[in-house]
Write a protein that holds these residues in place. Sequence first.
Motif, PDB file in Angstrom:
ATOM      1  N   ASP A   1      44.990   3.777  19.125  1.00 56.04           N
ATOM      2  CA  ASP A   1      44.422   2.902  20.195  1.00 56.04           C
ATOM      3  C   ASP A   1      43.729   1.856  19.630  1.00 56.04           C
ATOM      4  O   ASP A   1      42.956   1.374  20.251  1.00 56.04           O
ATOM      5  CB  ASP A   1      44.118   3.435  21.456  1.00 56.04           C
ATOM      6  CG  ASP A   1      44.425   2.275  22.532  1.00 56.04           C
ATOM      7  OD1 ASP A   1      45.285   1.402  22.351  1.00 56.04           O
ATOM      8  OD2 ASP A   1      43.770   2.212  23.708  1.00 56.04           O
TER       9      ASP A   1
ATOM     10  N   ARG B   1      45.184  -0.754  17.705  1.00 50.20           N
ATOM     11  CA  ARG B   1      46.079  -1.636  16.956  1.00 50.20           C
ATOM     12  C   ARG B   1      46.058  -3.248  17.351  1.00 50.20           C
ATOM     13  O   ARG B   1      46.021  -4.057  16.402  1.00 50.20           O
ATOM     14  CB  ARG B   1      47.549  -1.384  17.258  1.00 50.20           C
ATOM     15  CG  ARG B   1      48.549  -2.398  16.756  1.00 50.20           C
ATOM     16  CD  ARG B   1      50.063  -2.000  17.374  1.00 50.20           C
ATOM     17  NE  ARG B   1      49.946  -2.249  18.705  1.00 50.20           N
ATOM     18  CZ  ARG B   1      50.955  -2.017  19.457  1.00 50.20           C
ATOM     19  NH1 ARG B   1      51.959  -1.117  18.876  1.00 50.20           N
ATOM     20  NH2 ARG B   1      51.059  -2.356  20.621  1.00 50.20           N
ATOM     21  N   ASP B   2      45.339  -3.486  18.287  1.00 45.38           N
ATOM     22  CA  ASP B   2      45.391  -4.904  18.827  1.00 45.38           C
ATOM     23  C   ASP B   2      44.049  -5.521  18.382  1.00 45.38           C
ATOM     24  O   ASP B   2      43.258  -5.795  19.055  1.00 45.38           O
ATOM     25  CB  ASP B   2      45.369  -4.954  20.187  1.00 45.38           C
ATOM     26  CG  ASP B   2      46.774  -4.498  20.756  1.00 45.38           C
ATOM     27  OD1 ASP B   2      47.686  -4.835  20.037  1.00 45.38           O
ATOM     28  OD2 ASP B   2      46.872  -3.763  21.732  1.00 45.38           O
TER      29      ASP B   2
ATOM     30  N   CYS C   1      46.477   8.602  15.177  1.00 43.93           N
ATOM     31  CA  CYS C   1      47.127   7.980  14.017  1.00 43.93           C
ATOM     32  C   CYS C   1      46.224   7.900  12.968  1.00 43.93           C
ATOM     33  O   CYS C   1      46.770   7.564  11.960  1.00 43.93           O
ATOM     34  CB  CYS C   1      47.865   6.943  14.419  1.00 43.93           C
ATOM     35  SG  CYS C   1      47.133   5.443  15.353  1.00 43.93           S
ATOM     36  N   TYR C   2      45.056   7.326  13.137  1.00 35.05           N
ATOM     37  CA  TYR C   2      44.010   7.185  12.104  1.00 35.05           C
ATOM     38  C   TYR C   2      43.339   8.456  11.896  1.00 35.05           C
ATOM     39  O   TYR C   2      43.108   9.178  12.439  1.00 35.05           O
ATOM     40  CB  TYR C   2      42.920   6.034  12.543  1.00 35.05           C
ATOM     41  CG  TYR C   2      41.744   6.207  11.581  1.00 35.05           C
ATOM     42  CD1 TYR C   2      41.413   5.457  10.462  1.00 35.05           C
ATOM     43  CD2 TYR C   2      40.669   7.058  11.802  1.00 35.05           C
ATOM     44  CE1 TYR C   2      40.571   5.436   9.612  1.00 35.05           C
ATOM     45  CE2 TYR C   2      39.491   6.972  10.853  1.00 35.05           C
ATOM     46  CZ  TYR C   2      39.494   6.446   9.861  1.00 35.05           C
ATOM     47  OH  TYR C   2      38.446   6.114   8.977  1.00 35.05           O
TER      48      TYR C   2
ATOM     49  N   PRO D   1      43.491   0.035  11.890  1.00 30.51           N
ATOM     50  CA  PRO D   1      44.265  -0.535  13.184  1.00 30.51           C
ATOM     51  C   PRO D   1      45.768   0.397  13.313  1.00 30.51           C
ATOM     52  O   PRO D   1      46.592   0.585  12.223  1.00 30.51           O
ATOM     53  CB  PRO D   1      44.744  -1.747  12.881  1.00 30.51           C
ATOM     54  CG  PRO D   1      43.863  -2.427  12.019  1.00 30.51           C
ATOM     55  CD  PRO D   1      43.312  -1.277  11.198  1.00 30.51           C
ATOM     56  N   CYS D   2      45.857   1.013  14.273  1.00 31.24           N
ATOM     57  CA  CYS D   2      47.199   1.997  14.717  1.00 31.24           C
ATOM     58  C   CYS D   2      47.160   2.138  15.987  1.00 31.24           C
ATOM     59  O   CYS D   2      46.151   2.110  16.756  1.00 31.24           O
ATOM     60  CB  CYS D   2      47.028   3.218  13.837  1.00 31.24           C
ATOM     61  SG  CYS D   2      45.739   4.447  14.288  1.00 31.24           S
ATOM     62  N   GLU D   3      48.402   2.469  16.639  1.00 32.18           N
ATOM     63  CA  GLU D   3      48.498   2.727  18.103  1.00 32.18           C
ATOM     64  C   GLU D   3      48.505   4.020  18.606  1.00 32.18           C
ATOM     65  O   GLU D   3      47.768   4.213  19.585  1.00 32.18           O
ATOM     66  CB  GLU D   3      49.857   1.918  18.674  1.00 32.18           C
ATOM     67  CG  GLU D   3      49.797   1.703  20.318  1.00 32.18           C
ATOM     68  CD  GLU D   3      48.693   1.186  20.893  1.00 32.18           C
ATOM     69  OE1 GLU D   3      48.528   1.291  22.004  1.00 32.18           O
ATOM     70  OE2 GLU D   3      47.955   0.283  20.214  1.00 32.18           O
TER      71      GLU D   3
END
Length: 165
Positions: free
Chosen positions: A146, A148-149, A29-30, A23-25
């Motif tokens: 995208d 993260r949630d 980012c991953y 998880p990342c936004e």
Amino acid sequence: IAANVVGITLVGHDSERRVRVSPCEDAGCYSRIINYNLASLDQLRALTEASESCDQFVRVYCCKISGLVPFFSEQWGWWVSRDGFKIQSWGGTPTDSGKCACGERGDCALGLSSCNCDANDNVWRSDEGFLSDKSSLPVKEVRFGDTRDVPVEIAFHSIGKLRCW
């Protein structure tokens, strides 16, 4: 003597099984660097250059991943070539097309023009196909964002063996 004999070389790595995107936004980012078994990138470059053709199957599974922006064309996800170039397309399309295979065929979910993972509709979807630009292969790294949630934004990826003949 058989005239159509073809030798195939398969090179495995550590990301062939389904891998969860952490998880990342932010866009990209991953990161997952692909570690090839028993071969360096220089050796794999020599293999692809000596081969008539090479390909590698890629798949991303997604659920409500990229909001209202196209996943590959808007830089939420990409893969990195053996030379470190950011490639914004996915399997089954020309290099840097900004699309996935369904976008090339015109049959993406919800009538979208790029990728199934752009649907953002809480339905599990996938984008998959073969990368076949042997001057870029093998896949060195994949990048996604995208996610993260959790649990409403989630993704997994798998990368097939490098296959040359």
